[in-house]
Motif scaffolding. Structure first.
Motif, mmCIF file in Angstrom:
data_model
loop_
_atom_site.group_PDB
_atom_site.id
_atom_site.type_symbol
_atom_site.label_atom_id
_atom_site.label_comp_id
_atom_site.label_asym_id
_atom_site.label_seq_id
_atom_site.Cartn_x
_atom_site.Cartn_y
_atom_site.Cartn_z
ATOM 1 N N UNK A 97 0.816 -1.226 0.000
ATOM 2 C CA UNK A 97 0.000 0.000 0.000
ATOM 3 C C UNK A 97 0.844 1.267 0.000
ATOM 4 N N UNK A 98 1.966 1.258 0.748
ATOM 5 C CA UNK A 98 2.801 2.457 0.807
ATOM 6 C C UNK A 98 3.392 2.766 -0.569
ATOM 7 N N UNK A 100 2.157 1.979 -3.409
ATOM 8 C CA UNK A 100 1.070 2.457 -4.265
ATOM 9 C C UNK A 100 0.794 3.933 -3.988
ATOM 10 N N UNK A 101 0.661 4.275 -2.703
ATOM 11 C CA UNK A 101 0.386 5.674 -2.348
ATOM 12 C C UNK A 101 1.485 6.589 -2.882
ATOM 13 N N UNK A 102 2.750 6.154 -2.733
ATOM 14 C CA UNK A 102 3.865 6.993 -3.186
ATOM 15 C C UNK A 102 3.915 7.130 -4.701
ATOM 16 N N UNK A 104 1.237 7.624 -6.515
ATOM 17 C CA UNK A 104 0.100 8.447 -6.957
ATOM 18 C C UNK A 104 0.508 9.911 -7.101
ATOM 19 N N UNK A 107 -0.806 12.669 -4.491
ATOM 20 C CA UNK A 107 -0.405 12.645 -3.079
ATOM 21 C C UNK A 107 0.303 13.945 -2.706
ATOM 22 N N UNK A 157 10.308 -0.745 -1.038
ATOM 23 C CA UNK A 157 9.263 0.241 -1.339
ATOM 24 C C UNK A 157 9.594 0.952 -2.647
ATOM 25 N N UNK A 182 -9.627 3.538 -4.337
ATOM 26 C CA UNK A 182 -8.186 3.291 -4.427
ATOM 27 C C UNK A 182 -7.815 1.868 -4.056
ATOM 28 N N UNK A 183 -8.462 1.346 -3.018
ATOM 29 C CA UNK A 183 -8.133 -0.014 -2.570
ATOM 30 C C UNK A 183 -8.471 -1.025 -3.664
ATOM 31 N N UNK A 186 -5.946 -0.743 -6.525
ATOM 32 C CA UNK A 186 -4.701 -1.415 -6.142
ATOM 33 C C UNK A 186 -4.857 -2.928 -6.253
ATOM 34 N N UNK B 20 -8.099 7.771 1.057
ATOM 35 C CA UNK B 20 -7.656 6.366 1.011
ATOM 36 C C UNK B 20 -6.155 6.223 0.786
ATOM 37 N N UNK B 21 -5.575 7.067 -0.080
ATOM 38 C CA UNK B 21 -4.132 6.899 -0.299
ATOM 39 C C UNK B 21 -3.328 7.303 0.945
ATOM 40 N N UNK B 22 -3.861 8.245 1.718
ATOM 41 C CA UNK B 22 -3.156 8.613 2.968
ATOM 42 C C UNK B 22 -3.269 7.488 3.986
ATOM 43 N N UNK B 24 -3.379 4.408 3.188
ATOM 44 C CA UNK B 24 -2.449 3.367 2.739
ATOM 45 C C UNK B 24 -1.017 3.692 3.137
#
Lengths: 293, 308
Positions: A97-98, A100-102, A104, A107, A157, A182-183, A186, B20-22, B24
């Motif tokens: 998940x981290x 993926x978030x990074x 985007x 963010x 990561x 988002x989930x 992913x 949601x991304x935060x 994650x």
């Protein structure tokens, strides 16, 4: 290039010499494994007198019998499985998940978060502050401490983030149209497309966990919680400094050397079973993914 | 003011839509803060008279006293020297090994032979340090080990390899090569695979031998990769595999074997001098940081691609 007939005589000579040298290096790599296997299957007397070279001398399973009846051995084996499986799952749950978030673009503070991750690759507080911190967190002598304390690795990561970033936006558009969050994006789009990269970091985690010994040795005092590598380390320590222990067993069927070799064989076997699976991935060159940005 | 509330309204909308991304990212951020950044805060014990009861924050400051103690300590100086020497040996012997191996693999035409050899030489990489140490200690044992058995065939008396300081470095570097040369060759093989085949074709037309092609085409083509790997290696110069040292050394060989991290381990974990050991670790970390940054700057300059 593969047609040897096109080669001049000098080239043929060169190619053959090269083949022999590679063969010798390969045998030199293989030999220690054969030697250890031979020692583990020899009698204690033969091993101690140094007559084991290639095949077992006075072949016996005595050393294996010796360790297979030791409950500590089985217990440490079980612990290794717990640390490997638990630690790998924990790593994936935190890293995927981290990453993926990074990856985007929307963010906020993306540069900052990336720097926060990457900085830990360049600067490390070191052994003592890490140990003091684990102690202050109450994570000494704890299964959870070993599993969580080493779960995240900046390199993994970044490797996965780079992979996610290389996936074209068009792949997720259909899912977005269907109102996926988002989930779901992913889970349904990115993870299936990133199987090779995820397999690679899983592999890194499994190998690191299976082989890890230093932190398990200093964080775990309770003998009941130690993994196989720490158990093995204790028998090695006996091997290197306790020669009287061995000499008293000269007449018997096993010695410190053979028992030690047998434990080595037992802990290598799962690696060998896993090895074809490992090879499938690094043959594709994916392990190099992290080298280039 | 209107501007500011516009921005906060935008932020609010952003978080409402993108929470949601935060969510994650949060677990990993918490993990980094708890397990890697808290110890960085804890590094202050290097400048304190640390007491377990007062804790990290409560212990009194004493400035650079620990660093002075360290640099007056012969054992610490020795460990710095040994780290530097082992690193230099690594660079000299262990670094070229996978390059040579990759070049040799490249000259093998029989694919079956090549694949088989690669399968075997990659294997030791996946073996743990403890097993490596177990193999080394068994093989070099004075009475039982194969090395002394073979020396015995030539009438050489048994050598107590593991307690002789002069043998530590060759054994350490040699076992490192045994474990890593094969696997590290993958990077160079990948680089060789990327060389433009037309270069070889025109060389064949010109009547070049395999040996000439290796020196004139293959090696120059993979030079950028070699350079990058060399720079990475320099960045990690202080990272001598101290776990292997810990498993192979003994008081009799400290004189050549004791490295900074084993020194820290004995002072800190074993003797409980956490503050002094943390100071040694901080010194190590700062030097390592400078090396990594220098390496990265160098790589930017040579390849125009940053390593990270």
């Amino acid at each position: 290039m593969a047609n040897m007939n096109l080669y001049s005589r000098g080239d043929k000579f060169f190619v053959r010499i090269n083949m022999v040298l590679v063969g010798l290096f390969t045998l030199a790599t293989l030999y220690p494994f054969i030697y250890i296997a031979a020692v583990s299957l020899s009698s204690g007397m033969a091993a101690r007198s140094g007559v084991v070279v290639l095949t077992p001398v006075e072949a016996t399973f005595a050393a294996y019998q010796q360790i297979l009846v030791d409950p500590d051995f089985w217990n440490s084996y079980l612990n290794t499985f717990i640390y490997t499986i638990g630690g790998t799952i924990m790593s994936l749950l935190l890293v995927i998940p981290a990453a993926y978030a990074l990856s985007r673009p929307q963010l906020i503070g993306r540069r900052f978060w990336n720097l926060m991750v990457a900085f830990t690759m360049w600067f490390n507080a070191g052994m003592i502050p890490f140990w003091l911190n684990m102690r202050d967190l109450g994570l000494l002598d704890s299964y959870f401490g070993i599993i969580i304390g080493f779960a995240v690795n900046a390199f993994n990561i970044i490797l996965l983030r780079n992979f996610f970033e290389s996936i074209p936006r068009s792949f997720e558009e259909a899912a977005r149209m269907d109102g996926a969050n988002e989930f779901q994006v992913l889970w349904k789009v990115f993870i299936p497309l990133s199987k090779p990269a995820i397999a690679t970091i899983t592999l890194f985690c499994v190998v690191a966990r299976w082989n890890g010994f230093f932190w398990a040795m200093i964080l775990l005092q309770d003998e009941g919680k130690i993994p196989l590598q720490v158990y093995l380390r204790k028998t090695i320590a006996e091997l290197s400094d306790d020669h009287e222990f061995s000499s008293t067993l000269l007449s018997s069927l096993y010695s410190a050397e053979t028992v030690n070799a047998a434990i080595i064989v037992c802990s290598i076997i799962p690696v060998l079973l896993f090895y074809p699976f490992i090879q499938k991935y690094f043959n594709k060159g994916i392990l190099l993914g992290g080298v280039k940005e | 003011m209107a501007n500011l509330s516009d921005k906060s309204r935008w932020l609010l909308r952003h978080f409402r839509r993108e929470w949601q991304i935060y969510l994650m990212l949060a677990p990993a951020v918490i993990w980094f803060l708890t397990f890697l950044y808290t110890p960085m805060y804890g590094l202050q014990v290097a400048f304190k008279d640390y007491s377990i009861f007062k804790g990290v924050a409560g212990s009194p400051w004493i400035g650079f006293e620990h660093f002075q103690t360290l640099f007056d300590n012969d054992d610490f100086i020795r460990s710095l020297k040994n780290t530097a020497i082992l690193s230099a040996y690594n660079l000299l012997f262990a670094f070229p090994a996978p390059i040579i191996l990759a070049l040799m693999f490249n000259e093998i035409l029989n694919q079956w032979y090549k694949k088989g050899a690669q399968t075997i030489v990659y294997l030791p990489h996946f073996i743990s340090t403890v097993i490596l140490a177990g193999i080394v200690l068994t093989a070099f044992s004075p009475s039982a080990g194969i090395v002394n058995t073979v020396l015995g065939w030539f009438g050489v008396d048994p050598i107590y390899f593991m307690s002789k300081p002069e043998w530590f470095r060759p054994i350490f570097i040699g076992s490192g090569i045994w474990q890593e040369a094969g696997f590290s060759s993958i990077v160079f093989l990948a680089a060789i695979a990327g060389v433009n085949p037309s270069l070889y074709e025109s060389a064949v037309v010109d009547g070049a031998s395999r040996w000439q092609m290796m020196w004139k085409i293959t090696i120059p083509s993979i030079l950028p990769t070699i350079l990058i790997m060399l720079i990475i290696r320099i960045g990690n110069l202080l990272e001598v595999s101290f776990e292997l040292v810990l498993l192979l050394y003994q008081p009799a060989t400290y004189v050549t074997a004791d490295v900074v991290n084993t020194f820290i381990y004995r002072q800190g974990i074993q003797s409980g001098q956490y503050d002094l050991a943390a100071a040694a670790g901080l010194f190590n970390a700062v030097v390592a940081f400078i090396l990594v940054m220098t390496a990265n700057a160098l790589s930017k300059r040579f390849s125009r691609t940053s390593l990270w």
